[in-house]
Write a protein that holds these residues in place. Sequence first.
Motif, PDB file in Angstrom:
ATOM      1  N   THR A 180       0.763  -1.178  -0.032  1.00 15.56           N
ATOM      2  CA  THR A 180       0.039  -0.003  -0.017  1.00 15.56           C
ATOM      3  C   THR A 180       0.852   1.303  -0.045  1.00 15.56           C
TER       4      THR A 180
ATOM      5  N   THR B  37       0.907   3.558  -3.182  1.00 10.29           N
ATOM      6  CA  THR B  37       0.593   3.183  -4.449  1.00 10.29           C
ATOM      7  C   THR B  37      -0.659   3.010  -4.904  1.00 10.29           C
ATOM      8  N   GLU B  38      -1.617   4.047  -4.579  1.00 12.44           N
ATOM      9  CA  GLU B  38      -3.010   4.015  -5.176  1.00 12.44           C
ATOM     10  C   GLU B  38      -2.747   4.414  -6.447  1.00 12.44           C
ATOM     11  N   LYS B  39      -3.799   4.087  -7.162  1.00 13.59           N
ATOM     12  CA  LYS B  39      -3.889   4.485  -8.709  1.00 13.59           C
ATOM     13  C   LYS B  39      -4.019   5.998  -8.791  1.00 13.59           C
ATOM     14  N   THR B  40      -3.628   6.578  -9.970  1.00 13.26           N
ATOM     15  CA  THR B  40      -3.811   7.887 -10.245  1.00 13.26           C
ATOM     16  C   THR B  40      -5.205   7.909 -10.901  1.00 13.26           C
ATOM     17  N   ARG B  41      -5.533   9.290 -10.922  1.00 13.63           N
ATOM     18  CA  ARG B  41      -7.034   9.549 -11.503  1.00 13.63           C
ATOM     19  C   ARG B  41      -7.026   9.132 -13.113  1.00 13.63           C
TER      20      ARG B  41
ATOM     21  N   GLN C 123      -5.497   6.266 -14.036  1.00 12.16           N
ATOM     22  CA  GLN C 123      -5.406   4.883 -14.150  1.00 12.16           C
ATOM     23  C   GLN C 123      -6.859   4.509 -13.516  1.00 12.16           C
ATOM     24  N   ARG C 124      -7.516   5.280 -12.743  1.00 14.02           N
ATOM     25  CA  ARG C 124      -8.765   4.919 -12.314  1.00 14.02           C
ATOM     26  C   ARG C 124      -9.946   5.090 -13.411  1.00 14.02           C
TER      27      ARG C 124
ATOM     28  N   GLU D 298      -9.487   3.994 -16.102  1.00 14.61           N
ATOM     29  CA  GLU D 298      -9.235   2.715 -17.016  1.00 14.61           C
ATOM     30  C   GLU D 298      -8.465   3.025 -18.254  1.00 14.61           C
TER      31      GLU D 298
ATOM     32  N   SER E  37      -4.562   2.923 -19.195  1.00 12.29           N
ATOM     33  CA  SER E  37      -3.372   2.278 -18.866  1.00 12.29           C
ATOM     34  C   SER E  37      -2.104   3.312 -18.218  1.00 12.29           C
ATOM     35  N   GLY E  38      -2.198   4.264 -18.791  1.00  9.82           N
ATOM     36  CA  GLY E  38      -1.186   5.319 -18.294  1.00  9.82           C
ATOM     37  C   GLY E  38      -1.293   6.430 -19.186  1.00  9.82           C
ATOM     38  N   TYR E  39      -0.279   7.456 -18.792  1.00  9.80           N
ATOM     39  CA  TYR E  39      -0.601   8.863 -19.369  1.00  9.80           C
ATOM     40  C   TYR E  39      -0.391   8.801 -20.808  1.00  9.80           C
TER      41      TYR E  39
END
Length: 134
Positions: free
Chosen positions: A48, A60-64, A66-67, A69, A71-73
């Motif tokens: 975590t 280690t929470e997902k970025t906005r 990634q939330r 859906e 896969s990345g920037y």
Amino acid sequence: SILFMVLNRISGVMPTIAVASDLGESSFISDCGVPTEFDEPLICGSCTMCCNSQSDCNPTEKTRIQRNEFSGYTEFTWVFFISVIGFALVACVISYSYDKFKRRSDPVASSETRRRSMKRRANKYALDKIGQES
């Protein structure tokens, strides 16, 4: 409950460890951050929070992105630019259609009126170049 595994010599892949508590919240902290003192950073899928060799710890929470859906920037950037280009194309089509409709309904733009206007302009140009009394 908290499982704090920082400043150890574990390397490679951290096994999945289930840490449970009575409150429903748990924390699993390890040395999976970058920069690291090892050649390869520790891989920890269930952590975590990851700490690095400079003692900085990050959740280690997902970025906005990634939330939502993505896969990345990079994927988000492609979708954003394609959306902007799509919007611009739609605006061009609407603008072209509006202009075409406006010209069709405009009586000044009819072919006969246009022909007379061009003839008048040509006669005026000829008189200006040759002269009135020639």
